[in-house]
Design an enzyme around this catalytic site. Sequence first.
Site, PDB file in Angstrom:
ATOM      1  N   ALA A  62       0.872  -1.176   0.000  1.00  0.00           N
ATOM      2  CA  ALA A  62       0.000   0.000   0.000  1.00  0.00           C
ATOM      3  C   ALA A  62       0.909   1.225   0.000  1.00  0.00           C
ATOM      4  O   ALA A  62       2.079   1.144   0.385  1.00  0.00           O
ATOM      5  CB  ALA A  62      -0.874  -0.010   1.246  1.00  0.00           C
ATOM      6  N   GLY A 102       0.628  -5.126   0.933  1.00  0.00           N
ATOM      7  CA  GLY A 102      -0.550  -5.211   0.067  1.00  0.00           C
ATOM      8  C   GLY A 102      -0.242  -5.840  -1.271  1.00  0.00           C
ATOM      9  O   GLY A 102      -1.118  -6.408  -1.917  1.00  0.00           O
ATOM     10  N   GLU A 105      -0.558  -9.435  -0.602  1.00  0.00           N
ATOM     11  CA  GLU A 105      -1.981  -9.701  -0.319  1.00  0.00           C
ATOM     12  C   GLU A 105      -2.788  -9.732  -1.605  1.00  0.00           C
ATOM     13  O   GLU A 105      -3.657 -10.576  -1.789  1.00  0.00           O
ATOM     14  CB  GLU A 105      -2.522  -8.637   0.639  1.00  0.00           C
ATOM     15  CG  GLU A 105      -1.923  -8.748   2.035  1.00  0.00           C
ATOM     16  CD  GLU A 105      -2.381  -7.643   2.949  1.00  0.00           C
ATOM     17  OE1 GLU A 105      -2.046  -6.471   2.668  1.00  0.00           O
ATOM     18  OE2 GLU A 105      -3.077  -7.932   3.920  1.00  0.00           O
ATOM     19  N   GLU A 125       4.331  -5.249   7.359  1.00  0.00           N
ATOM     20  CA  GLU A 125       3.512  -4.223   8.000  1.00  0.00           C
ATOM     21  C   GLU A 125       3.877  -3.968   9.465  1.00  0.00           C
ATOM     22  O   GLU A 125       3.775  -2.837   9.945  1.00  0.00           O
ATOM     23  CB  GLU A 125       2.038  -4.580   7.894  1.00  0.00           C
ATOM     24  CG  GLU A 125       1.451  -4.438   6.498  1.00  0.00           C
ATOM     25  CD  GLU A 125       1.626  -5.679   5.648  1.00  0.00           C
ATOM     26  OE1 GLU A 125       2.498  -6.516   5.946  1.00  0.00           O
ATOM     27  OE2 GLU A 125       0.869  -5.798   4.665  1.00  0.00           O
TER      28      GLU A 125
END
Length: 691
Positions: A62, A102, A105, A125
């Site tokens: 992200a 992300g 993910e 993270e």
Amino acid sequence: MSMVDQTRQGQILVLTINNPPVNAFSPGVPEGLHAGLDVAEQDSGVKAVVIIGGGRTFIAGADIKTFDLPREQAPNLRGFVARLDAFGKPTVAAIHGTALGGGLELAMACTYRVADKGAQLGLPEVKLGVLPGAGGTQRLPRVVGAQKALEMMLSGNPIKASEALQLGLVDELAEGDLLSAAVKFASDHADARPLPRISERSAQGSPEVFAAAREGIKKTHKGQLSPSFIVDLAEMATNQSFEAGWDAEARLFVQAKDSPQSRGLRHIFFAEREAGKIPGLTKDTPTTEIKSAGVIGAGTMGGGIAMNFLNVGLPVTIVETSQEALDRGLSVIRRNYENTAKKGRMTQDDVEKRLALLTPTLEMEGLKDADIIIEAVFENMDVKKDIFGKLDQIAKPGAILASNTSTLDVNEIASVTKRPESVIGLHFFSPANVMKLLEIVRADNTSDTVLATSMALARKIKKVGVVVGVCDGFVGNRMIHHYGEEARKLVEEGARPQDVDAAMHALGLPMGPFEMSDMAGLDVGYLIRQHQAKVAGKPKPDGWLDQIVEQGRKGQKTQAGIYDYPDGRKPVPSPATDELLSRYRAEKNLSRREISPEELTKRLTYSLVNEGAQILDEGIAQRAGDIDVIYIYGYGFPAYRGGPMQYADEQGLGNVVADLEKYGQPPAPLLRKLAEEGKTFAQWDREKGRA
Ligand code: T1G
């Protein structure tokens, strides 16, 4: 240009993400990907989709810069991941570079994953004070099991593609061109039905795994929030529905993201990178190539400094004044490497290869071909000036002449040479082969090329380089001097040394000021105070700490200092110190008072902040963020606090000023000004265009 290009290879739609430098999931990326899936959905000629990163990597996560955006403005990674999971045609993630956070993910929500052999995959993270917030806590345990998933999510460290293949996290390693392999894989699996979905698998994990993880994070992540959420969520992946875990993950992600700890860790993530940017220097600033180094002094610092170069394959010539000192220094270097080899972190062959790059000599002439020469001798200006005068005669044109001085005036050192533009300070922190911080002291005449080369060298030897200006103690030691003064005052007012140290443990520091002083050696500070008093024509210092040193209690190295060290390492409160303090307070007619842990923490931490503000005002440090990086990498300030200046921002500078005044420390003008304007140090950095 769209952030996501659509191209067709037969019946395969290829979506290429173009968001350099790391293809973060920034605004524009989800829109482009959704548009691609829309085409794939509507066009019956499209049998499958490949998602690949343009440039050097797959999606690296992200976009951390968007974390504090209002929810409706932040890129909706969860929304895209949910759509991928439910998509009716096969999707293939083609992974090269780093699929992190992300990015991984998103890849796990694809039907399949094809990776380049050199790729790395991870969920880092936790290093930002958050947790995988787009299904990672639910999908990773369903692929690799709860134990391996917890290892990856709690360490935040990536695994190699080969391991990911073994674990089933990747379906194929590409032979040759990644895109071709991914397109072929997609074609070969275009008709596979039902589509395999990780969200439909179950996850394995025994109660012992979670109990061990909960126990482990008490040590590895003391005082942090998100690690316990990660364990809870991984456990939910093994005993609750995917939907329940998915929903809980969203709730806990927001809670972690909005914590001061996540703000602190994100602040440092960017501050560390900003510290490498020097106004006026660009990537076009010429640099010189460093192919060999010279080190003067084979003591603790010189030996440690030499190891940094040996570790990256650079030959080092090391000079001492006597064969005995040289032999001692070389044996320490060998012992350090052999200890690393004993721990299995290096082979004996590695040890020998590194030592083969080391040339010991008694002759400074041996430095004549070195591209950089670092002086690491006794902290005495006359000695250093004598050495730099000789270096000026010996070193080749263009060689960088650096001093490892921790406090002395680099301009004065440069003044004895005919090449002040080549002189710089490179202040390593002890142990120099371990500590990541390198204060790069820019003297008045240091050239841009020497500065840029030193910054590049810091990166090469895996240091975090921070540029500082010339003053007594530069940034780190200048601030720690005030911190030490305040600590001594607190004891004079009645606090016990162990209470002062405990206050900083509570803030998350591994050592308090007195444990640190005992470890460094009390005589170091004692000699500096005596010297400074003599230079200033002031009476000989006679504080309680001076009296301890004069009793021959010099700290850990003499098994007694402020604390006693019965086992040689662990500090134990000392009755001798208590007795000296009682006598000292009586002599000086000092009355004792109880001092609360809150006051201890504030006075110690704010003494750093206050001097830091003064340092910023004088331009000795470029950014408050630079000061935070210095304190985290050089003095053990907890990264999840973001550093002293970030910590002060979190308290509110108005409150900091009020407390400083309450405790008798006059606030620095810049600190008072920012407080009056209701600003933060971070805003000051931004307004100066430095963050
Ligand atoms: N967001 C925004 N900017 C980023 C970024 C990111 N994720 N990663 C890097 N940058 C910027 C960085 O600030 C620098 O900017 C430039 O890119 C080059 O970075 C929902 C919430 C990928 C290994 O934690 O580890 O996904 O200084 O100098 O040495 O679960 O960057 O050039 O202006 O580090 O080659 C998870 C963080 C996010 C990965 C490349 N992902 N990045 O290293 O380059 S949270 C991460 C890295 C998340 C989801 C959660 C490294 C790298 P500038 P660099 P590098």
